[in-house]
Design an enzyme around this catalytic site. Structure first.
Site, short mmCIF file in Angstrom:
data_model
loop_
_atom_site.label_atom_id
_atom_site.label_comp_id
_atom_site.label_asym_id
_atom_site.label_seq_id
_atom_site.Cartn_x
_atom_site.Cartn_y
_atom_site.Cartn_z
N HIS A 115 0.91 -1.05 -0.24
CA HIS A 115 -0.05 0.04 0.11
C HIS A 115 0.91 1.33 0.08
CE1 HIS A 115 -3.90 -2.12 1.74
NE2 HIS A 115 -3.45 -2.59 0.54
N GLU A 136 1.10 3.86 1.77
CA GLU A 136 1.48 4.32 3.36
C GLU A 136 2.68 3.41 3.53
OE1 GLU A 136 -1.64 3.56 2.08
OE2 GLU A 136 -3.10 4.40 3.72
N CYS A 156 -6.05 1.88 5.96
CA CYS A 156 -6.84 0.61 6.24
C CYS A 156 -6.02 0.27 7.47
CB CYS A 156 -6.68 -0.45 5.26
SG CYS A 156 -4.90 -1.13 5.17
N CYS A 178 -2.17 -0.25 7.45
CA CYS A 178 -1.56 0.79 7.35
C CYS A 178 -1.55 1.78 8.63
CB CYS A 178 -1.85 2.00 6.03
SG CYS A 178 -1.53 1.01 4.46
#
Length: 215
Positions: free
Chosen positions: A122, A124, A152, A155
């Site tokens: 992801h 992040e 999410c 993260c």
């Protein structure tokens, strides 16, 4: 929010800990939005060092940084080579930028799950990895993570473990958001580190990029 503000000023609500969205007294506060701390503060981080009148205010700074994250989301990292944008087009366009305490851009990340086949890739997480590698340390105190979509659970957990001080995000994510939508991981008072959180920054712009992708 910072868990140990200095000084003897009273806290809201009364007690030995800063107020956050888990306090019943703030049931009217939208989950994920900045919440009150000390009396007279506008929200978390209201006592940040912004003394220089020549510097942009917090809102302007966050919007400026979010536009950079949008750029990363749409075009990919500046270090990408020719054709990289076409290769990564199948990844959901989410961009993240990590800034140091002095506002220096340390690292960027863009979703790369489809590109790399890595379920943890992801935006992040990639930005955190690259910043930690650059700084040669995993603790990222004083840093600000700016991302175009609400993090999410994975993260949000990574941001807390990395000791990031401030998280700024754009679009809310009602299906998987863990910073105020489904959960509020970053401000759970059971954690030993709770960053300041600012949500909905350039929400219309960041949401438009995602809507265009899924159209």
């Amino acid at each position: 929010m910072r868990s140990e503000p200095a000084g003897d000023a009273p806290l809201l609500p009364s007690g030995g800990e800063p107020a956050d969205a888990t306090d019943p007294a703030f049931e009217t506060v939208r989950p994920g939005q900045p919440t009150p701390g000390r009396v007279g503060r506008v929200g978390p981080g209201a006592d940040e060092g912004l003394a220089d009148p020549g510097e942009p205010g917090r809102r302007q700074r966050h919007e400026l940084w979010m536009r950079r994250a949008l750029e990363v989301a749409v075009t990919g990292p500046a270090t990408g080579g020719p054709g990289d944008g076409d290769t990564a087009v199948e990844d959901v366009p989410v961009g993240a930028v990590l800034y140091g305490p002095d506002g220096t851009e340390l690292a960027v990340g863009r979703n790369e799950r489809e590109l790399t086949g890595d379920p943890t890739a992801h935006a992040e997480v990639l930005a955190l990895r690259r910043a930690a590698q650059r700084l040669r340390r995993w603790r990222l105190e004083g840093c600000t993570l700016v991302v175009t979509l609400e993090p999410c659970t994975m993260c949000a957990g990574a941001l807390a473990l990395a000791r990031v001080s401030t998280v700024v995000f754009g679009a809310w994510e009602p299906k998987t958001g863990a910073v105020g939508s489904l959960w509020d991981v970053l401000r759970d008072r059971r954690l030993n580190h709770r960053p300041e959180v600012y949500g909905g920054v350039l929400e219309n712009e960041t949401s438009a990029v995602l809507r265009a992708f899924f159209r």
